[in-house]
Design a protein around this motif. Structure first.
Motif, short mmCIF file in Angstrom:
data_model
loop_
_atom_site.label_atom_id
_atom_site.label_comp_id
_atom_site.label_asym_id
_atom_site.label_seq_id
_atom_site.Cartn_x
_atom_site.Cartn_y
_atom_site.Cartn_z
N LYS A 56 -22.24 89.54 -46.31
CA LYS A 56 -22.26 90.07 -44.95
C LYS A 56 -23.69 90.14 -44.44
O LYS A 56 -24.62 90.39 -45.22
N ALA A 57 -23.84 89.93 -43.15
CA ALA A 57 -25.16 90.05 -42.54
C ALA A 57 -24.99 90.59 -41.12
O ALA A 57 -23.87 90.79 -40.65
N HIS A 58 -26.11 90.79 -40.47
CA HIS A 58 -26.08 91.48 -39.18
C HIS A 58 -27.26 91.03 -38.33
O HIS A 58 -28.34 90.78 -38.85
N PHE A 59 -27.01 90.90 -37.04
CA PHE A 59 -28.15 90.75 -36.13
C PHE A 59 -27.77 91.33 -34.77
O PHE A 59 -26.60 91.39 -34.40
N ASN A 60 -28.79 91.77 -34.05
CA ASN A 60 -28.61 92.24 -32.67
C ASN A 60 -29.16 91.17 -31.75
O ASN A 60 -30.25 90.64 -32.00
N ALA A 61 -28.43 90.87 -30.68
CA ALA A 61 -28.95 89.87 -29.75
C ALA A 61 -28.36 90.10 -28.37
O ALA A 61 -27.29 90.70 -28.22
N ALA A 62 -29.09 89.61 -27.38
CA ALA A 62 -28.64 89.69 -25.99
C ALA A 62 -28.15 88.31 -25.55
O ALA A 62 -28.61 87.29 -26.07
N HIS A 63 -27.22 88.31 -24.62
CA HIS A 63 -26.80 87.03 -24.06
C HIS A 63 -26.20 87.25 -22.67
O HIS A 63 -26.02 88.37 -22.20
N ARG A 64 -25.91 86.13 -22.07
CA ARG A 64 -25.23 86.11 -20.79
C ARG A 64 -24.35 84.87 -20.80
O ARG A 64 -24.80 83.80 -21.22
N LEU A 65 -23.10 85.01 -20.37
CA LEU A 65 -22.19 83.87 -20.30
C LEU A 65 -22.10 83.42 -18.85
O LEU A 65 -21.72 84.20 -17.98
N CYS A 94 -19.57 89.78 -18.70
CA CYS A 94 -20.45 88.97 -19.56
C CYS A 94 -21.34 88.03 -18.77
O CYS A 94 -22.28 87.45 -19.33
N SER A 95 -21.06 87.85 -17.45
CA SER A 95 -21.92 86.98 -16.66
C SER A 95 -23.05 87.74 -15.98
O SER A 95 -23.86 87.14 -15.28
N ASN A 96 -23.12 89.04 -16.21
CA ASN A 96 -24.20 89.88 -15.64
C ASN A 96 -25.56 89.20 -15.78
O ASN A 96 -26.01 88.93 -16.88
N PRO A 97 -26.22 88.91 -14.63
CA PRO A 97 -27.48 88.17 -14.69
C PRO A 97 -28.59 88.90 -15.45
O PRO A 97 -29.60 88.29 -15.81
N TYR A 98 -28.40 90.20 -15.71
CA TYR A 98 -29.44 90.95 -16.43
C TYR A 98 -29.20 91.00 -17.94
O TYR A 98 -29.87 91.74 -18.65
N ASP A 128 -32.12 87.49 -34.50
CA ASP A 128 -32.18 88.95 -34.40
C ASP A 128 -33.19 89.41 -33.35
O ASP A 128 -34.33 88.95 -33.33
N HIS A 129 -32.74 90.32 -32.48
CA HIS A 129 -33.55 90.86 -31.39
C HIS A 129 -34.04 89.77 -30.44
O HIS A 129 -35.14 89.88 -29.88
N LYS A 130 -33.23 88.75 -30.29
CA LYS A 130 -33.58 87.67 -29.36
C LYS A 130 -32.61 87.68 -28.18
O LYS A 130 -31.49 88.18 -28.26
N ASN A 131 -33.08 87.09 -27.10
CA ASN A 131 -32.21 86.73 -25.99
C ASN A 131 -31.71 85.32 -26.30
O ASN A 131 -32.50 84.37 -26.29
#
Ligand code: NI
Length: 135
Positions: free
Chosen positions: A8-17, A34-38, A80-83
């Motif tokens: 098992k592993a884990h990462f936090n990340a931001a995205h936009r669809l 999920c399409s929120n421009p921010y 991890d911790h990436k956009n």
């Protein structure tokens, strides 16, 4: 005789669809919040499973330290911790849905396994929504 080992592993990340060729309305209609421009973030959980024969010398399918290090180098350090849209090259022109992320992770890890080791990756985007890919 094949056995499956998993890590098992884990990462936090931001995205936009979104699709740049669609207007804001159409993106909102298909991708909703999920399409929120921010952008918005997820706590992604990952299960990486390797199925293969037990090495008679070591008794291992795969050294779990090696698997841990592969995941760290190719997934955690990369995501991890990436956009994901803006900082991860694989998603420059690819919508970072859970489906596409799990395929990218599979493609990044697979070359580091032997030909008799099968890889399955499961990615949880939320505790209740998860996707998996076997290649
Ligand atoms: Ni999302």
């Amino acid at each position: 005789m094949n056995v499956t080992v998993s890590r098992k592993a884990h990462f936090n990340a931001a995205h936009r669809l979104y699709r740049p060729d669609w207007d804001a309305n159409q993106n909102e209609q298909v991708f909703g919040k999920c399409s929120n421009p921010y952008f918005h973030g997820h706590n992604y959980e990952l299960i990486v499973s390797v199925t293969g024969p037990i090495d008679p010398q070591t008794g291992y399918v795969m050294d779990m330290k090696v698997l841990k290090d592969l995941i760290k180098e190719h997934v955690e350090d990369a995501f991890d911790h990436k956009n994901l849209n803006e900082q991860v090259p694989e998603f420059k022109n690819l919508n970072p849905t859970a489906e596409n992320i799990v395929v990218v992770i599979h493609q990044k890890l697979k070359p580091h396994l032997t030909s008799d080791q099968a890889l399955e990756v499961t990615l949880y985007e939320t505790p209740r929504n998860f996707v998996s890919f076997k290649g």
